[in-house]
Design a protein around this motif. Structure first.
Motif, short mmCIF file in Angstrom:
data_model
loop_
_atom_site.label_atom_id
_atom_site.label_comp_id
_atom_site.label_asym_id
_atom_site.label_seq_id
_atom_site.Cartn_x
_atom_site.Cartn_y
_atom_site.Cartn_z
N PHE A 107 0.81 -1.21 0.00
CA PHE A 107 0.00 0.00 0.00
C PHE A 107 0.84 1.27 0.00
CE2 PHE A 107 -3.45 -2.49 2.46
CZ PHE A 107 -4.03 -2.91 1.28
N ALA A 108 0.29 2.30 -0.65
CA ALA A 108 0.78 3.67 -0.49
C ALA A 108 0.24 4.21 0.84
CB ALA A 108 0.28 4.52 -1.65
N PRO A 109 0.91 5.18 1.45
CA PRO A 109 2.07 5.92 0.95
C PRO A 109 3.42 5.24 1.23
CG PRO A 109 1.34 6.89 3.00
CD PRO A 109 0.36 5.79 2.69
N GLU A 110 3.43 4.19 2.07
CA GLU A 110 4.72 3.54 2.35
C GLU A 110 5.33 2.97 1.07
OE1 GLU A 110 6.69 0.03 5.16
OE2 GLU A 110 4.51 0.38 5.19
N PHE A 111 4.50 2.40 0.23
CA PHE A 111 4.97 1.82 -1.03
C PHE A 111 4.20 2.48 -2.19
CE2 PHE A 111 5.62 -1.57 2.12
CZ PHE A 111 6.98 -1.81 1.95
N PRO A 112 4.68 3.60 -2.69
CA PRO A 112 3.98 4.28 -3.77
C PRO A 112 4.15 3.55 -5.11
CG PRO A 112 6.02 5.42 -3.27
CD PRO A 112 5.89 4.33 -2.24
N PHE A 113 3.46 4.05 -6.12
CA PHE A 113 3.58 3.53 -7.48
C PHE A 113 5.05 3.50 -7.89
CE2 PHE A 113 3.92 4.55 -12.04
CZ PHE A 113 3.16 3.54 -12.58
N PRO A 114 5.50 2.39 -8.53
CA PRO A 114 4.73 1.27 -9.08
C PRO A 114 4.79 -0.01 -8.24
CG PRO A 114 6.84 1.33 -10.15
CD PRO A 114 6.86 2.43 -9.12
N ALA A 115 4.98 0.09 -6.92
CA ALA A 115 5.15 -1.11 -6.09
C ALA A 115 3.98 -2.08 -6.24
CB ALA A 115 5.32 -0.70 -4.62
N SER A 116 2.75 -1.57 -6.18
CA SER A 116 1.59 -2.47 -6.26
C SER A 116 1.47 -3.11 -7.63
CB SER A 116 0.31 -1.71 -5.90
OG SER A 116 0.20 -0.51 -6.64
N LEU A 117 1.90 -2.42 -8.67
CA LEU A 117 1.94 -3.03 -10.00
C LEU A 117 2.92 -4.19 -10.02
CD1 LEU A 117 1.32 -3.14 -13.07
CD2 LEU A 117 3.18 -1.48 -13.37
N HIS A 118 4.09 -3.99 -9.43
CA HIS A 118 5.07 -5.08 -9.37
C HIS A 118 4.51 -6.28 -8.62
CE1 HIS A 118 8.49 -1.89 -9.86
NE2 HIS A 118 7.89 -2.16 -10.99
N ASP A 119 3.76 -6.04 -7.55
CA ASP A 119 3.15 -7.14 -6.79
C ASP A 119 2.18 -7.93 -7.67
OD1 ASP A 119 4.56 -6.12 -4.63
OD2 ASP A 119 2.81 -5.10 -3.77
N THR A 120 1.39 -7.20 -8.44
CA THR A 120 0.43 -7.86 -9.34
C THR A 120 1.17 -8.67 -10.39
OG1 THR A 120 -1.02 -5.95 -8.99
CG2 THR A 120 -1.60 -7.44 -10.76
N GLN A 121 2.25 -8.14 -10.91
CA GLN A 121 3.03 -8.86 -11.92
C GLN A 121 3.64 -10.15 -11.36
OE1 GLN A 121 5.50 -5.45 -12.83
NE2 GLN A 121 4.55 -5.17 -14.86
N ILE A 122 4.19 -10.09 -10.16
CA ILE A 122 4.79 -11.32 -9.63
C ILE A 122 3.73 -12.35 -9.28
CG2 ILE A 122 6.89 -10.16 -8.80
CD1 ILE A 122 5.70 -10.55 -5.92
N ALA A 123 2.52 -11.90 -8.96
CA ALA A 123 1.43 -12.85 -8.73
C ALA A 123 1.09 -13.60 -10.02
CB ALA A 123 0.20 -12.12 -8.19
N MET A 124 1.11 -12.89 -11.14
CA MET A 124 0.88 -13.55 -12.43
C MET A 124 2.00 -14.55 -12.73
SD MET A 124 -1.92 -12.95 -14.15
CE MET A 124 -1.61 -13.07 -15.91
N HIS A 125 3.22 -14.18 -12.45
CA HIS A 125 4.32 -15.12 -12.63
C HIS A 125 4.13 -16.35 -11.76
CE1 HIS A 125 6.97 -13.00 -15.38
NE2 HIS A 125 6.84 -11.88 -14.68
N TRP A 126 3.67 -16.15 -10.53
CA TRP A 126 3.45 -17.29 -9.62
C TRP A 126 2.43 -18.26 -10.20
CZ3 TRP A 126 -0.35 -19.78 -6.91
CH2 TRP A 126 0.05 -20.61 -5.87
N LEU A 127 1.33 -17.73 -10.73
CA LEU A 127 0.32 -18.60 -11.33
C LEU A 127 0.90 -19.40 -12.50
CD1 LEU A 127 -2.96 -16.47 -11.32
CD2 LEU A 127 -2.64 -18.73 -10.28
N HIS A 128 1.70 -18.75 -13.34
CA HIS A 128 2.32 -19.47 -14.45
C HIS A 128 3.32 -20.51 -13.94
CE1 HIS A 128 0.92 -17.57 -18.21
NE2 HIS A 128 0.65 -16.53 -17.44
#
Length: 291
Positions: A107-128
């Motif tokens: 979450f922001a503000p501790e983790f601003p953009f693009p941290a949450s995008l990176h989290d979403t991307q690694i979740a997709m990698h995990w599924l693959h």
């Protein structure tokens, strides 16, 4: 707004892959199926060296053969809420035969953009990475999000494999969903003239850092090979105005990208989420129809 919706619907008529519908539809074309599923809670999907441990709940439908999958991403203004908000949508997708990973993110503000995008991307990698183990069809992994979660999955979808700064180092073609379902989505952040949530997420106002607002906006990353999109939105949404979805749909249509728009009468932002059952069913049917 009624005139605008009518103009958009008329402009898209004649293209089978583009449609606009409303809550008044009387025909249910969702072709729902019902299966049992197993649920495993709090599976860590983040790498060992990730700044924060991230977890998701996994739902596995009970039938043989390769299965489609969906990544679920919750809303909350990039600063709050949890994956539990998406439990009902996760169960709905699992009962209709989809493997589901319902995730949290930083979450922001501790983790601003693009941290949450990176989290979403690694979740997709995990599924693959888990596709063989979970009997997932790796060519049919889609993504679902609402509000800020919808922003994240649509942004991930549009930058995947394009080689830009948001595609590195955690993106790549693996993070391109087969299809996307997004509800109440903020799709062009430059449409916001201010507001604490967007400003703390991006680190300033749109006047101060317009380039950052454009960089973080899914609509600014659309390209001809973007994945199919199903959009739903409350017509009375005062938090994320319906123009976000209408303008985005027009941009998808201009690129001949397969999509559908489902407008919910008399719904605001929260009520569109609370009453999204039919929208999700129609979205899942849309995912099943994608070649």
């Amino acid at each position: 707004m009624r005139v605008l919706v009518g103009i958009l619907a008329a402009g898209l008529a004649g293209c089978a892959q583009h449609s606009v519908s409303t809550m008044s539809d009387s025909v249910d074309s969702t072709n729902k199926i019902r299966v049992g599923y197993e649920q495993t809670e709090a599976i860590r999907f983040s790498p060992d060296d990730w700044p924060q441990d991230l977890y998701g709940d996994l739902y596995i439908p009970d039938y043989e053969g390769l299965k489609p999958a969906v990544l679920l991403v919750h809303g909350g203004g990039w600063e709050a809420r949890s994956r539990q908000d998406m439990n009902a949508q996760a169960r709905r997708a699992a009962r209709q035969g989809f493997v589901v990973l319902n995730i949290d993110y930083r979450f922001a503000p501790e983790f601003p953009f693009p941290a949450s995008l990176h989290d979403t991307q690694i979740a997709m990698h995990w599924l693959h990475d888990q596709a063989d183990t979970l009997r997932i069809d790796p060519t049919r992994i889609s993504a679902i999000g609402f509000s800020s979660g919808a922003h994240l999955v649509s942004l991930m979808a549009n930058v995947a494999g394009q080689g830009g700064e948001l595609d590195r180092p955690y993106g790549g073609l693996t993070t391109r969903p087969h299809g996307v379902i997004i509800g109440g989505a903020p799709l062009d952040l430059l449409k916001f003239s201010g507001g604490r949530l967007v400003e703390q997420y991006l680190g300033g106002t749109p006047l101060d850092i317009p380039e950052q607002y454009a960089l973080a906006s899914p609509q600014w990353h659309l390209h001809d090979n973007a994945p199919p999109h199903f959009l739903y939105h409350g017509r009375n949404d005062n938090l994320v105005p319906v123009e976000h979805s209408l303008d985005y749909a027009a941009a998808l249509a201009s690129r001949n990208i397969e999509h559908e728009v489902y407008l919910m009468r008399w719904r605001g932002h929260a009520t569109a989420f609370i009453t999204a059952q039919r929208a999700i069913d129609k979205g899942l049917a849309f995912l099943r129809r994608i070649p």
